[in-house]
Design an enzyme around this catalytic site. Structure first.
Site, PDB file in Angstrom:
ATOM      1  N   LYS A 169       0.866  -1.174   0.000  1.00  0.00           N
ATOM      2  CA  LYS A 169       0.000   0.000   0.000  1.00  0.00           C
ATOM      3  C   LYS A 169       0.906   1.229   0.000  1.00  0.00           C
ATOM      4  O   LYS A 169       2.060   1.155   0.419  1.00  0.00           O
ATOM      5  CB  LYS A 169      -0.861  -0.004   1.274  1.00  0.00           C
ATOM      6  CG  LYS A 169      -2.114   0.813   1.168  1.00  0.00           C
ATOM      7  CD  LYS A 169      -3.286  -0.009   0.701  1.00  0.00           C
ATOM      8  CE  LYS A 169      -4.543   0.836   0.665  1.00  0.00           C
ATOM      9  NZ  LYS A 169      -5.723   0.061   0.299  1.00  0.00           N
ATOM     10  N   GLY A 208     -23.140   4.628   5.568  1.00  0.00           N
ATOM     11  CA  GLY A 208     -22.363   5.159   4.451  1.00  0.00           C
ATOM     12  C   GLY A 208     -22.947   4.716   3.129  1.00  0.00           C
ATOM     13  O   GLY A 208     -22.980   3.524   2.807  1.00  0.00           O
ATOM     14  N   VAL A 209     -23.455   5.695   2.387  1.00  0.00           N
ATOM     15  CA  VAL A 209     -24.029   5.371   1.073  1.00  0.00           C
ATOM     16  C   VAL A 209     -23.229   6.103  -0.005  1.00  0.00           C
ATOM     17  O   VAL A 209     -23.756   6.903  -0.767  1.00  0.00           O
ATOM     18  CB  VAL A 209     -25.531   5.732   0.968  1.00  0.00           C
ATOM     19  CG1 VAL A 209     -26.272   4.660   0.202  1.00  0.00           C
ATOM     20  CG2 VAL A 209     -26.196   5.925   2.302  1.00  0.00           C
ATOM     21  N   GLY A 210     -21.924   5.780  -0.009  1.00  0.00           N
ATOM     22  CA  GLY A 210     -21.045   6.349  -1.030  1.00  0.00           C
ATOM     23  C   GLY A 210     -21.007   5.419  -2.231  1.00  0.00           C
ATOM     24  O   GLY A 210     -22.020   4.803  -2.594  1.00  0.00           O
ATOM     25  N   VAL A 232     -19.589   2.361  -2.833  1.00  0.00           N
ATOM     26  CA  VAL A 232     -19.950   0.960  -2.604  1.00  0.00           C
ATOM     27  C   VAL A 232     -21.356   0.857  -2.017  1.00  0.00           C
ATOM     28  O   VAL A 232     -22.172   0.041  -2.466  1.00  0.00           O
ATOM     29  CB  VAL A 232     -18.938   0.265  -1.655  1.00  0.00           C
ATOM     30  CG1 VAL A 232     -19.337  -1.182  -1.429  1.00  0.00           C
ATOM     31  CG2 VAL A 232     -17.527   0.336  -2.213  1.00  0.00           C
TER      32      VAL A 232
END
Ligand code: NAD
Length: 352
Positions: free
Chosen positions: A78, A175-177, A179
């Site tokens: 990473k 979280g409704v981003g 994904v």
């Protein structure tokens, strides 16, 4: 703690500094026993350099396990760029980063991550070939990630409720981003009821309008009565403050590092809540990114077929955990370690 203590067990940690562009980045290569280390490049305004180092070490180790668990011939790595993605993005900054990636001759392959986009990777590509997740090839990984989470949820439902169908179940999405919204679509199409939250109300509203979800305030999502709680925002959401509040039978979502500490997985189990290890259920995106390296070129159909096997991977880990009396998280790690050992040792056979 000395540098070698902090990076204990990691193959290589590279500090990258370029005065001209202002680049300050760290590349962490945790393990390459299965192949070159693949993992995204995160751009984040870390408060301290220590925080950035800690993040890159934690994330690169996570990629080793995720790539192995997904059956990929890739190790874990990473990168983090210490900068603010809203203010500090420039062409030269990403190209400077690309040159450092190139200097590793393919030991590390980069891709997009939090704070970076497919378009940023196009700038990185001007300096290195060791970059994946490109807009004109695999593009956005989130649809593949969401599909994998959806299939993993079905496996968890089979274990917890006796049926893989999600119809009629209530799923609470934090979280409704990128994904979260794709996941909401899959769940709605199968007939699940949705409760959603997001720190940006307009994002929650998209799920309300499109999928009949009920929106709640971000602070209330952990108290929602539901069958499945799906963390799709931040890490460490299962912690001392939240674990006793959850009113669900299953925790299964896309967020990385959902357990603040491993013991929180045990606390969930004590409460009779089935936790699906995050790196096992959210590996769809890396399957998609990695497919760019397939000898016959990227294939969306092959990617989705591979992503759908997350159902079986989750089932296998849950069964193993039960049979051996270990946590679901540990069982998923053991399966990944088995692959690293068995496939990794093939590299010891000398090729003339
Ligand atoms: P995203 O940034 O598009 O979506 C995250 C959403 O969570 C945003 O809408 C944000 O406003 C919301 N959010 C942030 N803090 C919140 C809080 N406290 N309460 C409620 N909502 C909050 O990110 P994404 O790409 O959808 O990824 C979601 C998670 O899944 C992240 O943890 C990411 O690391 C992980 N993940 C993503 C992928 C992928 O393919 N994108 C792959 C593996 C893992």
């Amino acid at each position: 703690m000395g540098v070698f203590d902090a990076s204990c067990g990691y193959e290589q940690v590279v500090f990258c500094h370029d005065k001209g562009s202002g680049l300050r980045a760290i590349i962490g290569i945790h393990d390459t026993s299965l192949g070159p280390a693949l993992g995204g490049c995160r751009m984040w305004p870390y408060a301290t350099e220590e925080e950035a180092l800690e993040d890159v070490l934690r994330l690169s180790r996570g990629m080793t396990y995720k790539n192995a668990a997904m059956g990929l011939n890739l190790g874990g790595g990473k990168a983090v760029i210490l900068a603010d993605p809203r203010e500090d993005k420039t062409e030269v900054l990403f190209r400077a980063f690309g040159r450092f990636v190139e200097s590793l001759s393919g030991r590390y392959i980069t891709a997009e991550d939090v704070g970076t986009t497919c378009d940023d990777m196009n700038l990185v590509r001007m300096e290195t070939q060791h970059v994946r997740g490109l807009p004109e090839i695999s593009g956005e990984p989130s649809p593949a990630t969401a599909y994998g989470v959806y299939r993993g949820m079905a496996a968890a439902a089979l274990a917890a409720f006796g049926s893989e169908s999600l119809k009629g179940l209530t799923v609470a999405l934090q979280g409704v981003g990128s994904v979260g919204l794709h996941l909401a679509r899959h769940l709605h199409e199968e007939g699940a009821s949705l409760v959603v939250t997001d720190i940006f109300p307009d994002k929650a509203e998209r799920a309300v309008k499109a999928y009949g979800a009920r929106a709640v305030a971000p602070g209330d999502i952990c108290d929602v009565e539901c069958d499945i709680f799906a963390p799709c925002a931040l890490g460490a959401v299962i912690n001392d403050r939240t674990v006793s509040r959850l009113k669900c039978r299953v925790v299964a979502g896309a967020a990385n590092n959902q357990l603040a500490e491993e013991r929180h997985g045990d606390l969930l189990a004590e409460r009779g809540i089935l936790y699906v290890p995050d790196f096992l259920i959210n590996g769809g995106g890396v399957i998609s990114v990695a497919d760019e390296m397939h000898p016959s070129g990227y294939s969306r159909d092959r990617v989705m077929a591979q992503v759908s096997t997350i159902f079986h991977k989750v089932t296998r880990a849950l069964q193993m955990a039960q049979a051996q009396g270990i946590s679901n998280h540990r069982a998923a790690e053991v399966l990944a370690e088995e692959r690293m050992r068995s496939v990794g040792r093939l590299g010891k056979i000398h090729l003339a």
